[in-house]
Scaffold this active site. Structure first.
Site, PDB file in Angstrom:
ATOM      1  N   LYS A 164       8.122   7.274  -5.301  1.00  0.00           N
ATOM      2  CA  LYS A 164       8.574   6.109  -4.527  1.00  0.00           C
ATOM      3  C   LYS A 164       9.215   6.559  -3.225  1.00  0.00           C
ATOM      4  CE  LYS A 164       9.896   4.137  -8.983  1.00  0.00           C
ATOM      5  NZ  LYS A 164      11.074   3.991  -9.881  1.00  0.00           N
ATOM      6  N   LYS A 172      18.456  16.877 -15.089  1.00  0.00           N
ATOM      7  CA  LYS A 172      18.137  16.389 -13.740  1.00  0.00           C
ATOM      8  C   LYS A 172      19.061  16.994 -12.686  1.00  0.00           C
ATOM      9  CE  LYS A 172      16.186  11.928 -15.277  1.00  0.00           C
ATOM     10  NZ  LYS A 172      14.914  11.703 -14.549  1.00  0.00           N
ATOM     11  N   LYS A 230      18.702   8.249 -10.277  1.00  0.00           N
ATOM     12  CA  LYS A 230      17.951   8.400 -11.532  1.00  0.00           C
ATOM     13  C   LYS A 230      18.974   8.441 -12.657  1.00  0.00           C
ATOM     14  CE  LYS A 230      16.209  12.217  -9.714  1.00  0.00           C
ATOM     15  NZ  LYS A 230      14.789  12.160 -10.018  1.00  0.00           N
ATOM     16  N   ARG A 231      18.516   8.385 -13.903  1.00  0.00           N
ATOM     17  CA  ARG A 231      19.453   8.531 -15.006  1.00  0.00           C
ATOM     18  C   ARG A 231      20.274   9.800 -14.831  1.00  0.00           C
ATOM     19  NH1 ARG A 231      19.375   4.662 -19.339  1.00  0.00           N
ATOM     20  NH2 ARG A 231      20.854   6.119 -20.245  1.00  0.00           N
ATOM     21  N   HIS A 286       5.954  11.998 -23.273  1.00  0.00           N
ATOM     22  CA  HIS A 286       6.784  11.895 -22.062  1.00  0.00           C
ATOM     23  C   HIS A 286       7.817  12.979 -21.894  1.00  0.00           C
ATOM     24  CE1 HIS A 286       5.634   8.082 -20.172  1.00  0.00           C
ATOM     25  NE2 HIS A 286       5.258   7.717 -21.393  1.00  0.00           N
ATOM     26  N   THR A 339       8.898   9.637 -11.335  1.00  0.00           N
ATOM     27  CA  THR A 339       8.191   8.657 -10.505  1.00  0.00           C
ATOM     28  C   THR A 339       9.083   8.257  -9.325  1.00  0.00           C
ATOM     29  OG1 THR A 339       8.971   6.924 -12.004  1.00  0.00           O
ATOM     30  CG2 THR A 339       6.685   7.662 -12.270  1.00  0.00           C
TER      31      THR A 339
HETATM   32  C1  LIG Z   1      11.588   4.793 -10.779  1.00  0.00           C
HETATM   33  C2  LIG Z   1      12.797   4.500 -11.548  1.00  0.00           C
HETATM   34  C3  LIG Z   1      13.304   5.434 -12.457  1.00  0.00           C
HETATM   35  C4  LIG Z   1      12.684   6.797 -12.666  1.00  0.00           C
HETATM   36  O1  LIG Z   1      13.272   7.706 -11.733  1.00  0.00           O
HETATM   37  P1  LIG Z   1      13.084   9.282 -11.880  1.00  0.00           P
HETATM   38  O2  LIG Z   1      13.681   9.814 -10.621  1.00  0.00           O
HETATM   39  O3  LIG Z   1      11.623   9.551 -11.960  1.00  0.00           O
HETATM   40  O4  LIG Z   1      13.833   9.707 -13.090  1.00  0.00           O
HETATM   41  C5  LIG Z   1      14.451   5.116 -13.154  1.00  0.00           C
HETATM   42  N1  LIG Z   1      15.073   3.940 -12.969  1.00  0.00           N
HETATM   43  C6  LIG Z   1      14.626   3.019 -12.091  1.00  0.00           C
HETATM   44  C7  LIG Z   1      15.369   1.748 -11.921  1.00  0.00           C
HETATM   45  C8  LIG Z   1      13.476   3.265 -11.351  1.00  0.00           C
HETATM   46  O5  LIG Z   1      13.035   2.341 -10.494  1.00  0.00           O
END
Ligand SMILES: *Cc1c(COP(=O)(O)O)cnc(C)c1O
Length: 859
Positions: A709, A603, A597-598, A406, A705
């Site tokens: 979304k 990032k 995101k985190r 990952h 991911t």
């Molecule tokens: C989809 C998702 C992530 C991953 O987000 P990235 O932008 O790909 O880092 C992290 N936390 C939650 C709650 C998510 O639904």
């Protein structure tokens, strides 16, 4: 009848929903009417009622929910809280999942099962998932209404199952849902943490962490399986006995054992056709309370051993993309891996007799290196408990295991000190030594076998003390290794696994991540789903490629208007949430620019914040210019020990305070940091986003991911050529995405240039001014040097090339400002994003794994 459209009416959007419906429902089209006087008919096509249960589905649910409330929970309808109604509803639905399970699978042994081992499952809420997949949304809503209860309140009372940090854990949850929907026989294995990811709050803008107690009132979805308990050993010593001439057997005698007790959560697939189990392990002591000590008054000492054992499943480690390196973490990894392997070995023997056929009937997927200890553990079970010879055991092991990598970030590559392994898992360390010895012997025979090559491919790193390298161990012990986007898989071959890849060039394959559309489109965005169903037919609920039929509608002004109206509904809803949680008033007609995101330096939330400051300064200089109004929305948690990330959160808050209160700025720019990012918060933000920020340093985001979304829900992406952004660009079309900055190759070349950050700042007065303002305390007058650590890092090192990418990022952001002022074009692009994202369904990912890695048939 349009099942999905009716379920839109249950999502608790209240008055905004009516607005959506009035936009979406065409006059005279009775087929899409949201009035639901005969709601539950669709249920019949999903799950057949229990034998001899010929009650109407609404009546049955109403009676069952009431009975659960009274007889299982011991509450009266008058005294029940929303939380009680939630538990009663979940229990009633769980009965139906069990029925679906028994109907479809009882007594049948699948030819091959998938075992998905993951230290994290970031599930979120399960009620809407279960109702939706069983086709019981409307029936449940009606049943609760008959009982005087509002479904949306009940849904809101479910705590998130947040047993993960971010993308990796959410991927595992999406994959579980997709495997159930595709009828792939599978069991997910993980840990039943008492405390998942912490609850984040902001105290004067600083992140504070509090434990999340999702199990405080029990979990109505799970079945406790006390009878499925396994002993997990730690420490101790190894003895040898000889059997005949050449056969020496070793035996591990652990000093300590802990019980792993199974808890099963059923995962029901789309249309209730198939049910899989998510089996989570709880650690329990096998030592009784020492009554003599207790009676002698040593109350703490009497339970100390129990506390040590039970600590294993107490709490999720809250860091993302970095390795923990603590003993408790290794105990967690071994605990759940060993329990899972013992469980699947027992099942295989019960069903098939001999473990020789394990690779034919079981495919084990390791989600990252956290379960990599599976390699020596499966070897140990085969050698010690089933008397296999080494060669045979190795054949079985290396044909059953598969490993997903990952990340390439060096701080995330797990290694464990040999000394710790020898103390905690002495037998496994011996097995690793032997695996490595045979592996290096083989390598020394071939042409490349020089000392440098041997050191590069060794499973033990001897350059920083002696440490076991878990990635190479998982690589060597697996049949297939996959990256999670095309770019990431290529980089695996040329960087971290370069030498191992040259030895076995067939081993690395790519499996681009995906997301489950049931949660991220159907449940999260009922308005868009209704619009799609009405436009292209309800087949789109089963086959996302039907979304492609929306392409011609991108040029239909009426359709665009309705698509924009859908977004408006969702933005008003998000504006309400922002007002409730932060007190900030935002204008739903502004461009909603979202980075959720985190919080991590790679990032680059900091790039977004520096651009926010530059934009603020530009507006201050020319307040009367025709600015595109924007709301910058941030959400995300920082690891509690990650100082820079926590400072970035504080910076967002400090910028927000200044910008939001500046009368020159007004609605031209607002900055919002929404606390406690979670799956349920994501479900509110994503359908309301106009712009999706996917701006990681190229080569550092394995896939992402969140990007999928957001694009699926029609947000336009501003992004670097990183991770799955590249494939999103290929699918939606280069003219429908905003790409900027260095690509991965450019990054690799630039980091070798001396003083690249200095040069970039010197060349950009706009960047220099923004950095000066932050660094000099313009946003933190109470503590002018507060952000010096962030700005000094950018000036002197800038590991993530924020300064280098800044000017191009600014340029593209201004293109986006201009694009927002051409609504017809904007909505056309948004519709094309939705229409062309079908490939990113996790159903597609799971089909590829099934065919190309697991070789398992879809049911
Ligand atoms: C989809 C998702 C992530 C991953 O987000 P990235 O932008 O790909 O880092 C992290 N936390 C939650 C709650 C998510 O639904």
């Amino acid at each position: 009848m349009h099942y999905r459209f009716e379920s839109a009416a249950t999502k608790g959007v209240g008055p905004v929903l009516n607005e959506a419906l009035s936009v979406l429902v065409r006059n005279g089209d009775a087929d899409t009417s949201a009035s639901s006087s005969k709601p539950a008919k669709a249920a019949a096509t999903y799950v057949k009622p229990r034998q001899a249960d010929d009650r109407d589905p609404v009546v049955a649910l109403r009676e069952d929910i009431r009975a659960k409330l009274i007889y299982v929970l011991g509450k009266t309808p008058e005294s029940a809280r929303d939380r009680d109604w939630f538990a009663a509803t979940a229990l009633a639905l769980r009965d139906r999942i069990v029925d679906a399970c028994h109907e479809g699978q009882a007594g049948t042994v699948p030819d091959k099962r998938v075992y998905y081992l993951s230290l994290e499952f970031l599930i979120g809420r399960l009620l809407s998932d279960a109702m939706n997949n069983l086709g019981l949304v409307e029936a449940t809503k009606q049943a609760l209404r008959d009982l005087g209860v509002d479904l949306s309140e009940v849904e809101g009372a479910e705590p998130d199952a947040a047993l993960g940090n971010g993308g990796l854990g959410r991927l595992a949850a999406c994959f579980m849902e997709s495997m159930a929907s595709l009828s792939i026989p599978a069991i997910g294995y993980g840990i039943r943490y008492d405390h998942g990811i912490f609850r984040q709050s902001l105290e004067d803008g600083w992140q504070r962490e509090a434990p999340e107690t999702w199990l405080a009132e029990g979990n109505p979805w799970e079945f406790a399986r006390q009878e499925s308990t396994y002993k997990i050993g730690f420490g101790g010593h190894v003895t040898m006995t000889s059997h005949g001439d050449h056969h020496i057997r070793r035996h591990w005698h652990p000093a300590e054992t802990v019980n792993a007790v199974a808890y099963d959560i059923p995962v029901v697939g789309w249309r209730g056709r198939h049910v899989n189990m998510l089996r989570l392990w709880k650690a329990e002591s096998d030592a009784p309370v020492e009554l003599a000590r207790f009676n002698a008054g040593d109350h703490v000492g009497a339970v100390a051993g129990r506390a040590r054992a039970e600590a294993i499943s107490r709490v999720l480690y809250p860091s993302d993309s970095s390795a923990e390196g603590q003993e408790l973490r290794l105990r967690q990894e071994y605990f759940f891996t060993s329990a899972s392997l013992q469980d699947l070995v027992r099942r295989h023997i019960a069903e098939r007799g001999s473990l020789r056929t394990l690779p034919d009937h079981a495919a084990i997927q390791l989600n990252d290196t956290h379960p990599a200890i599976a390699v020596p553990e499966l070897m140990r079970i085969l050698l010690e408990e089933h008397d296999f010879l080494w060669e045979d055991a190795w054949q079985i092991t290396s044909n059953t295991l598969h490993y997903t990598n990952h990340t390439l970030l060096p701080e995330a590559l797990e290694t464990w000190p040999v000394e710790l392994m020898e103390r905690l898992l002495p037998r496994h360390m011996q097995i690793i030594y032997l695996i490595n010895w045979l592996h290096l012997e083989e390598q020394s025979k071939n042409a490349r076998g020089g000392a440098a090559h041997i050191a590069a491919v060794s499973l033990i790193d001897e350059s920083h003390g002696r440490r076991v390298r878990m990635g190479p161990l998982a690589f060597h012990g697996s049949r297939r290794v996959n990256g999670v986007s095309a770019l990431h898989s290529d980089l695996l071959k040329s960087t971290v696994f370069k030498d191992l890849h040259e030895i076995e060039p067939e081993k690395i394959v790519n499996k681009t991540n995906g997301i489950t559309f049931r949660r991220w489109l159907h449940n999260a965005n009922p308005e868009l789903t209704a619009l799609a169903v009405e436009t292209v037919g309800k087949g789109v609920l089963d086959d996302p490629t039907e979304l492609l039929k929306l392409v011609p509608y991108a040029d239909d002004p009426e359709f665009r208007t309705r698509y924009a109206a859908m977004r408006k509904v969702r933005k008003k809803r998000l504006a309400q949430v922002i007002a409730e949680r932060t007190g900030i008033a935002v204008d739903p007609t502004a461009l909603f620019d979202v980075q959720i995101k985190r919080i991590h330096e790679y990032k680059r939330q900091l790039l977004n914040l520096v651009e926010t400051v530059a934009l603020y300064q530009a507006i201050k200089k020319a307040p009367n210019k025709d600015w595109t109004p924007r709301v910058k929305i941030f959400a995300g948690k920082a690891a509690p020990s990650y100082v820079q990330a926590k400072l970035i959160i504080k910076l967002a808050g400090d910028i927000a305070k200044v910008v939001n209160e500046d009368p020159d700025i007004g609605n031209k720019l607002k900055v919002v940091f929404l606390p406690n990012y979670s799956v349920s918060l994501a479900e509110v933000i994503i359908p309301a986003a106009d712009l999706s920020e996917q701006i990681s340093t190229a080569g550092m985001e394995a896939s992402g991911t969140g990007n999928m979304k957001l694009a699926l829900n029609g947000a336009l992406t501003i992004g670097t050529l990183d991770g799955a952004n590249i494939e999103i660009k290929d699918h939606v079309g280069a003219e429908n995405i905003f790409i900027f900055g260095l690509d991965a190759e450019g990054v690799l070349a630039r980091v070798d240039e001396p003083a690249y950050a200095n040069k970039a700042i010197a060349a950009s007065p706009r960047l220099a001014a923004a950095l000066d303002a932050i660094g000099n305390g313009f946003f933190s007058p109470d503590e002018p040097r507060r952000f010096a650590p962030l700005i000094d890092e950018l000036r002197h090192r800038d590991r993530y090339l924020t300064t280098v990418d800044f000017d191009d990022y600014w340029r593209v952001q201004r293109e986006i400002d201009a694009a927002w002022r051409r609504p017809a074009q904007w909505w056309r692009t948004a519709i094309l994003n939705t229409a062309r994202m079908a490939w990113f369904s996790s159903d597609r990912s799971m089909r590829e794994y099934a065919e190309e890695i697991w070789q398992v048939k879809l049911g």
